[in-house]
Design a protein around this motif. Structure first.
Motif, PDB file in Angstrom:
ATOM      1  N   LEU A 125      72.706 -28.310  -6.697  1.00 57.35           N
ATOM      2  CA  LEU A 125      73.472 -27.071  -6.868  1.00 57.35           C
ATOM      3  C   LEU A 125      72.563 -25.957  -7.373  1.00 57.35           C
ATOM      4  N   PRO A 126      71.685 -25.428  -6.501  1.00 51.72           N
ATOM      5  CA  PRO A 126      70.731 -24.415  -6.959  1.00 51.72           C
ATOM      6  C   PRO A 126      71.397 -23.158  -7.515  1.00 51.72           C
ATOM      7  N   GLU A 127      72.632 -22.884  -7.085  1.00 57.32           N
ATOM      8  CA  GLU A 127      73.309 -21.691  -7.611  1.00 57.32           C
ATOM      9  C   GLU A 127      73.591 -21.815  -9.109  1.00 57.32           C
ATOM     10  N   LYS A 128      73.606 -23.052  -9.618  1.00 54.63           N
ATOM     11  CA  LYS A 128      73.846 -23.258 -11.044  1.00 54.63           C
ATOM     12  C   LYS A 128      72.566 -23.191 -11.874  1.00 54.63           C
ATOM     13  N   THR A 129      71.426 -23.287 -11.230  1.00 52.11           N
ATOM     14  CA  THR A 129      70.160 -23.325 -11.966  1.00 52.11           C
ATOM     15  C   THR A 129      69.235 -22.157 -11.614  1.00 52.11           C
ATOM     16  N   THR A 130      69.715 -21.220 -10.834  1.00 49.93           N
ATOM     17  CA  THR A 130      68.920 -20.043 -10.469  1.00 49.93           C
ATOM     18  C   THR A 130      69.227 -18.900 -11.433  1.00 49.93           C
ATOM     19  N   ARG A 131      68.195 -18.327 -11.997  1.00 52.84           N
ATOM     20  CA  ARG A 131      68.331 -17.223 -12.939  1.00 52.84           C
ATOM     21  C   ARG A 131      67.283 -16.154 -12.623  1.00 52.84           C
ATOM     22  N   THR A 132      67.534 -14.946 -13.100  1.00 49.36           N
ATOM     23  CA  THR A 132      66.598 -13.834 -12.921  1.00 49.36           C
ATOM     24  C   THR A 132      66.023 -13.429 -14.266  1.00 49.36           C
ATOM     25  N   ILE A 133      64.699 -13.446 -14.360  1.00 51.92           N
ATOM     26  CA  ILE A 133      63.991 -12.959 -15.547  1.00 51.92           C
ATOM     27  C   ILE A 133      63.574 -11.513 -15.266  1.00 51.92           C
ATOM     28  N   HIS A 134      64.098 -10.583 -16.038  1.00 53.75           N
ATOM     29  CA  HIS A 134      63.782  -9.169 -15.854  1.00 53.75           C
ATOM     30  C   HIS A 134      62.474  -8.783 -16.546  1.00 53.75           C
ATOM     31  N   ARG A 135      62.182  -9.468 -17.641  1.00 49.93           N
ATOM     32  CA  ARG A 135      61.016  -9.098 -18.446  1.00 49.93           C
ATOM     33  C   ARG A 135      60.501 -10.325 -19.161  1.00 49.93           C
ATOM     34  N   ALA A 136      59.176 -10.513 -19.134  1.00 48.16           N
ATOM     35  CA  ALA A 136      58.524 -11.594 -19.876  1.00 48.16           C
ATOM     36  C   ALA A 136      57.232 -11.029 -20.447  1.00 48.16           C
ATOM     37  N   GLU A 137      57.187 -10.825 -21.747  1.00 50.54           N
ATOM     38  CA  GLU A 137      56.087 -10.088 -22.364  1.00 50.54           C
ATOM     39  C   GLU A 137      55.435 -10.873 -23.495  1.00 50.54           C
ATOM     40  N   LEU A 138      54.164 -10.566 -23.725  1.00 60.07           N
ATOM     41  CA  LEU A 138      53.411 -11.140 -24.834  1.00 60.07           C
ATOM     42  C   LEU A 138      53.043 -10.021 -25.795  1.00 60.07           C
ATOM     43  N   ARG A 139      53.294 -10.243 -27.091  1.00 63.17           N
ATOM     44  CA  ARG A 139      52.846  -9.325 -28.133  1.00 63.17           C
ATOM     45  C   ARG A 139      51.896 -10.083 -29.048  1.00 63.17           C
ATOM     46  N   ASP A 140      50.681  -9.579 -29.175  1.00 60.53           N
ATOM     47  CA  ASP A 140      49.694 -10.180 -30.061  1.00 60.53           C
ATOM     48  C   ASP A 140      49.709  -9.398 -31.368  1.00 60.53           C
ATOM     49  N   LEU A 141      50.273 -10.010 -32.414  1.00 62.90           N
ATOM     50  CA  LEU A 141      50.427  -9.349 -33.708  1.00 62.90           C
ATOM     51  C   LEU A 141      49.415  -9.866 -34.723  1.00 62.90           C
ATOM     52  N   GLY A 142      48.319 -10.435 -34.227  1.00 63.63           N
ATOM     53  CA  GLY A 142      47.297 -10.974 -35.119  1.00 63.63           C
ATOM     54  C   GLY A 142      47.580 -12.428 -35.440  1.00 63.63           C
ATOM     55  N   ASP A 143      48.193 -12.675 -36.573  1.00 62.98           N
ATOM     56  CA  ASP A 143      48.511 -14.051 -36.952  1.00 62.98           C
ATOM     57  C   ASP A 143      49.593 -14.660 -36.065  1.00 62.98           C
ATOM     58  N   VAL A 144      50.405 -13.808 -35.471  1.00 62.08           N
ATOM     59  CA  VAL A 144      51.559 -14.282 -34.709  1.00 62.08           C
ATOM     60  C   VAL A 144      51.504 -13.781 -33.271  1.00 62.08           C
ATOM     61  N   LEU A 145      51.793 -14.672 -32.334  1.00 64.92           N
ATOM     62  CA  LEU A 145      52.055 -14.286 -30.958  1.00 64.92           C
ATOM     63  C   LEU A 145      53.556 -14.331 -30.739  1.00 64.92           C
ATOM     64  N   GLU A 146      54.088 -13.295 -30.104  1.00 62.11           N
ATOM     65  CA  GLU A 146      55.500 -13.273 -29.750  1.00 62.11           C
ATOM     66  C   GLU A 146      55.650 -13.229 -28.236  1.00 62.11           C
ATOM     67  N   LEU A 147      56.401 -14.164 -27.711  1.00 55.64           N
ATOM     68  CA  LEU A 147      56.739 -14.182 -26.288  1.00 55.64           C
ATOM     69  C   LEU A 147      58.211 -13.793 -26.176  1.00 55.64           C
ATOM     70  N   GLU A 148      58.478 -12.727 -25.427  1.00 55.86           N
ATOM     71  CA  GLU A 148      59.851 -12.243 -25.323  1.00 55.86           C
ATOM     72  C   GLU A 148      60.323 -12.267 -23.884  1.00 55.86           C
ATOM     73  N   PHE A 149      61.543 -12.750 -23.697  1.00 54.68           N
ATOM     74  CA  PHE A 149      62.121 -12.935 -22.369  1.00 54.68           C
ATOM     75  C   PHE A 149      63.475 -12.240 -22.301  1.00 54.68           C
TER      76      PHE A 149
END
Length: 265
Positions: free
Chosen positions: A177-201
């Motif tokens: 049932l691919p219609e149940k497992t198909t999704r759209t990612i509008h944005r996937a970004e990396l922020r390098d804050l020094g000690d911390v990496l943030e991945l935002e979706f």
């Protein structure tokens, strides 16, 4: 909604560490349990709080959205609702906003997207203030491979191999049932804050453990333990094995839930 009631919309922030996830649990331990109890204690009425979606045990939220129906006779301002409920909630759960919504508003079915953030702590020594707040990964990372992987995720894909089966149907049926497992990612970004990496979706929706499996897979590749082509295969070939890499829940945050009125914010 029954006559004589109004619909209350709540924005909820919580530290997921002490809780067994969002969903109400037999015997307690879910964030939903605590909200139901807080309403009963605050205004003396029984209300069933519904959420925009579940978060797993240990996952945090900055902007979970919920709703419940309360009698119209309970006349309180937004500030009074926040104050009353927060006075009855554990300190790890806070109501950050309360408004009276349209009677037809539904926090789950009206949602058009969500934003999740994953935090990774990079120094050798894990700060005691980051325990259960981030995934501790010390050592070399291929940042360019990480950025390339994030960009590869943007778009519409079948995420069946980057999600887990919640157990509501057999895996063979879920795969069919691919219609149940198909999704759209509008944005996937990396922020390098020094000690911390943030991945935002940001996407139109996320499957069970989807963000954690995406992050685990990306980290496996970025640490040089798998070829970047593995991600391509996971996204484009729905018939192979699921990813065997799942990031721990402690680094995951539900940032916000998108509705038509805030689609551009």
């Amino acid at each position: 909604m029954a006559p004589g009631f109004k619909r209350l919309r709540l924005t909820v922030a919580y530290c997921g560490t002490p809780w067994r996830g969002w969903q109400s649990q037999t015997g307690g331990g879910g964030v939903q349990n605590e909200l139901n109890t807080a309403i009963r204690r605050a205004v003396g009425v029984q209300a069933l709080v519904q959420g925009s979606g579940r978060t797993d045990a240990g996952v945090h939220a900055l902007g979970q959205v919920a709703h419940c129906d309360v009698p119209e006779t309970v006349r309180m301002s937004a500030e009074a609702w926040c104050n009353a409920l927060n006075a009855c909630l554990p300190l790890s759960i806070r109501i950050t906003e309360a408004t009276v919504a349209e009677p037809t508003f539904h926090c789950r079915f009206d949602a058009i997207g969500k934003v999740y953030r994953y935090r990774i702590w990079r120094p050798r020594l894990l700060s005691p203030f980051e325990a259960d707040r981030a995934w501790h990964i010390h050592g070399p990372l291929d940042i360019e491979a990480l950025r390339a992987g994030l960009q590869h995720l943007v778009g519409t894909h079948n995420f069946v191999r980057l999600s887990a089966n919640r157990g509501d149907l057999p895996e063979t049926q879920r795969r069919a049932l691919p219609e149940k497992t198909t999704r759209t990612i509008h944005r996937a970004e990396l922020r390098d804050l020094g000690d911390v990496l943030e991945l935002e979706f940001e996407g139109d929706g996320f499957l069970y453990k989807m963000v954690r499996m995406i992050v685990g897979t990306l980290m496996h590749i970025s640490r040089g333990r798998a070829n970047p082509d593995w991600l391509t295969d996971l996204l484009e070939n729905p018939h192979g094995l699921q990813s065997n890499q799942t990031a721990p829940s402690c680094g995951l945050y539900l940032v916000s839930v998108k509705y038509p009125e805030n689609a551009s914010t």
